[in-house]
Design a protein around this motif. Structure first.
Motif, PDB file in Angstrom:
ATOM      1  N   GLU A   1       0.811  -1.219   0.000  1.00 51.49           N
ATOM      2  CA  GLU A   1       0.000   0.000   0.000  1.00 51.49           C
ATOM      3  C   GLU A   1       0.844   1.268   0.000  1.00 51.49           C
ATOM      4  OE1 GLU A   1      -2.278  -0.423   3.590  1.00 51.49           O
ATOM      5  OE2 GLU A   1      -0.689   0.335   4.871  1.00 51.49           O
ATOM      6  N   ASN A   2       2.074   1.161   0.541  1.00 53.30           N
ATOM      7  CA  ASN A   2       2.930   2.333   0.612  1.00 53.30           C
ATOM      8  C   ASN A   2       3.662   2.596  -0.691  1.00 53.30           C
ATOM      9  OD1 ASN A   2       4.093  -0.135   1.738  1.00 53.30           O
ATOM     10  ND2 ASN A   2       5.968   1.037   1.999  1.00 53.30           N
ATOM     11  N   GLY A   3       3.136   2.096  -1.808  1.00 48.39           N
ATOM     12  CA  GLY A   3       3.553   2.610  -3.100  1.00 48.39           C
ATOM     13  C   GLY A   3       4.490   1.777  -3.925  1.00 48.39           C
TER      14      GLY A   3
ATOM     15  N   PHE B   1       5.112   4.292  -6.812  1.00 51.76           N
ATOM     16  CA  PHE B   1       4.084   5.297  -7.094  1.00 51.76           C
ATOM     17  C   PHE B   1       3.639   5.885  -5.767  1.00 51.76           C
ATOM     18  CE2 PHE B   1       3.027   0.853  -7.741  1.00 51.76           C
ATOM     19  CZ  PHE B   1       2.238   0.581  -6.637  1.00 51.76           C
ATOM     20  N   HIS B   2       2.939   7.031  -5.861  1.00 50.22           N
ATOM     21  CA  HIS B   2       2.551   7.696  -4.617  1.00 50.22           C
ATOM     22  C   HIS B   2       1.266   7.088  -4.041  1.00 50.22           C
ATOM     23  CE1 HIS B   2      -0.613  10.002  -6.565  1.00 50.22           C
ATOM     24  NE2 HIS B   2       0.253  10.531  -7.416  1.00 50.22           N
ATOM     25  N   HIS B   3       0.934   7.534  -2.838  1.00 47.37           N
ATOM     26  CA  HIS B   3      -0.156   6.926  -2.081  1.00 47.37           C
ATOM     27  C   HIS B   3      -1.519   7.027  -2.759  1.00 47.37           C
ATOM     28  CE1 HIS B   3       1.436   5.409   1.707  1.00 47.37           C
ATOM     29  NE2 HIS B   3       0.197   5.074   1.988  1.00 47.37           N
ATOM     30  N   ALA B   4      -1.810   8.145  -3.407  1.00 48.82           N
ATOM     31  CA  ALA B   4      -3.131   8.261  -4.044  1.00 48.82           C
ATOM     32  C   ALA B   4      -3.239   7.253  -5.188  1.00 48.82           C
ATOM     33  CB  ALA B   4      -3.368   9.687  -4.536  1.00 48.82           C
TER      34      ALA B   4
ATOM     35  N   PHE C   1      -3.687   3.648  -3.721  1.00 50.82           N
ATOM     36  CA  PHE C   1      -5.039   3.325  -3.267  1.00 50.82           C
ATOM     37  C   PHE C   1      -6.062   3.396  -4.398  1.00 50.82           C
ATOM     38  CE2 PHE C   1      -4.983   2.337   1.215  1.00 50.82           C
ATOM     39  CZ  PHE C   1      -3.644   2.532   1.478  1.00 50.82           C
TER      40      PHE C   1
ATOM     41  N   ARG D   1      -9.034   0.745  -4.912  1.00 50.74           N
ATOM     42  CA  ARG D   1     -10.417   1.219  -4.999  1.00 50.74           C
ATOM     43  C   ARG D   1     -10.958   1.067  -6.409  1.00 50.74           C
ATOM     44  NH1 ARG D   1      -9.405   6.007  -4.576  1.00 50.74           N
ATOM     45  NH2 ARG D   1      -8.722   6.301  -2.455  1.00 50.74           N
TER      46      ARG D   1
ATOM     47  N   GLY E   1      -5.000   0.877   5.865  1.00 50.23           N
ATOM     48  CA  GLY E   1      -5.570   0.655   4.541  1.00 50.23           C
ATOM     49  C   GLY E   1      -6.619  -0.425   4.498  1.00 50.23           C
TER      50      GLY E   1
ATOM     51  N   ASP F   1     -10.020   0.339   2.611  1.00 52.51           N
ATOM     52  CA  ASP F   1      -9.813   0.523   1.172  1.00 52.51           C
ATOM     53  C   ASP F   1      -9.546  -0.813   0.486  1.00 52.51           C
ATOM     54  OD1 ASP F   1      -9.393   3.684   1.102  1.00 52.51           O
ATOM     55  OD2 ASP F   1      -8.208   2.902   2.764  1.00 52.51           O
TER      56      ASP F   1
END
Lengths: 227, 220
Positions: free
Chosen positions: A61-63, A97-100, A103, A107, A143, A146
């Motif tokens: 989850e941290n990218g 990659f970044h967090h948005a 996730f 999602r 997370g 999500d």
């Protein structure tokens, strides 16, 4: 299908699965090449049974996609950790990659499967794994919500009974919900369950307990999966 | 216009009491330790901090909390084995907590940075974290309305920057930083390396300099 017609799935000649065997049983059902997120704690051990040649690509989850095994010795890099904040490695073909974005992958339904631990799972697939409901406890969700709503399939890995002998597979969760109707399968030390079979919970396999004994201990109606 | 600061103390100058401050990092990975230490010296108080966690050990964000500068923490996962500073403040009623699902936390900041007035997400539907929030059915699925998180200041760490503020990160230390950079009025970045304009491959820049207000080089 009667119980006696499926003896191969009812292993009463042995005890319950060890934690390692539970992880192995779950890993066997992960499709080759799947994009998979493993939750913190016991779910992380599923990776021990999915070597790179399985083609499974791990998401953290941290990218990161393409996460490799735990890092040791000189391979430890403080900039490279997993969701449990432990040092890991990167495999060839990895990406960051970044967090948005990380996730959005969940999602948006791009992740094939996630493996989570649980306090309780209901027969309808509701998951409770983030909060005990104890007013003294400090809530922390991370997370989990999500992942539970986002992954195409949610597998839960947990012991079936609490230390005091209560089933964690329940008619309705009494712990605060993480997500509704999200769990597809539950892998436990004494049985594997399929929650997508309809009215009754499907039992796929048992260890150290018969289907009838299991039925007697649970408050949810059971059927053999595939029957 | 990005400003290259001579010191971390210059970089955090002017942060006002009562500010909302985004703090990068996932645990301590990617945490802007030098900027937080400078913020402690700078003295701003009554802060609302938005970060994934609520401090680890006794340094970084935990030190800012221990200094009594933070009124409220918005985070996804405060409780960890080494979150004793936050735990004590929370249990003694000296700090407010808003828990947000990690993906919603990230997306709320992304929305703020992108000028989006809110987002409907399936995350949290039917849970304690959706209580009091508007829900809406879209295409047969239920969603909960989450509002943007815009901030006064973002404190983040990056691997390298050029003087225009273009940033590249290293491995999972990237985490929330690119999103936070977009969501704050003033984005302040500590970097291990400052390179010349033109030295960063434009195809590899992760955070374009338009989002970056101040950069300061710190020891790698």
């Amino acid at each position: 299908m009667s119980v006696t017609s499926v003896p191969a799935l009812q292993h009463t000649d042995r005890g319950p699965l060890s934690r390692d065997e539970m992880a192995q049983a779950l890993a066997r059902d992960i499709p080759r090449g799947a994009y998979v997120n493993l939750g913190i704690g016991q779910p992380t051990t599923v990776a021990d049974h999915l070597p790179p040649e399985s083609g499974v690509i791990f998401h953290t989850e941290n990218g990161m996609l393409g996460m490799g095994p735990a890092a040791t010795g000189d391979a430890i890099d403080p900039d490279l950790i997993n969701a449990g904040k432990l040092p890991v490695t990167e495999l060839p073909g990895a990406s960051y990659f970044h967090h948005a974005d990380s996730f959005a992958m969940m999602r948006g339904g791009h992740l094939d499967l996630c493996v989570l631990g649980a306090y309780q799972v209901s027969a309808a697939g509701d998951l409770a794994n983030w909060h005990t409901g104890d007013p003294e406890a400090i809530p922390a969700v991370g997370g989990a919500m999500d992942l539970a709503v986002g992954a195409k399939q949610v597998f839960v890995l947990m012991s079936l009974f609490t230390k005091s002998g209560e089933s964690k597979l329940v008619e309705a969760c009494t712990y605060p919900i993480t997500a509704l109707h999200c769990v597809d399968r539950v892998y436990t030390d004494v049985a594997t369950f399929d929650l997508t079979t309809g009215e009754a919970v499907g039992v796929r396999e048992t260890w150290g307990i018969s289907f009838d004994e299991l039925s007697a201990r649970l408050d949810v109606p059971l059927t053999w999966a595939g029957s | 216009m990005t400003q290259l600061c001579a010191s971390v103390d210059d970089a955090v100058a002017g942060i006002a009491d009562g500010s909302t401050v985004l703090v990068g990092g996932f645990g301590i990975t990617g945490m802007p330790f030098a900027l937080i230490d400078a913020l402690i010296r700078q003295g701003a108080q009554d802060l609302t901090v938005v970060s994934n966690n609520a401090g680890n050990g006794d340094t970084g964000l935990a030190a800012l909390l221990a200094a009594g500068r933070v009124r409220k923490v918005v985070c996804s996962f405060p409780r960890q084995t080494d979150s004793w500073v936050f735990d004590e403040l929370y249990r003694s009623g000296r700090i407010e907590l808003e828990v947000a699902p990690q993906g919603s936390l990230a997306e709320r900041m992304r929305a703020a940075g992108a000028g989006i007035g809110g987002l409907y997400t399936p995350t949290g539907v039917g849970t304690l974290l959706a209580e009091g929030k508007e829900t809406r059915e879209i295409g047969g699925r239920e969603y909960v309305l989450e509002l943007p998180i815009a901030a006064d200041v973002a404190l983040i760490a990056a691997h390298a920057a050029d003087p225009l503020g273009n940033l590249v990160y290293r491995k999972t230390a990237r985490n929330f930083a690119p999103v936070m950079a977009t969501a704050a009025t003033t984005t302040i970045v500590q970097v291990a390396h400052v390179v010349e304009v033109g030295d960063l491959d434009p195809e590899a820049v992760v955070t374009p300099g338009i989002y970056v207000d101040r950069i300061v080089q710190v020891a790698a």
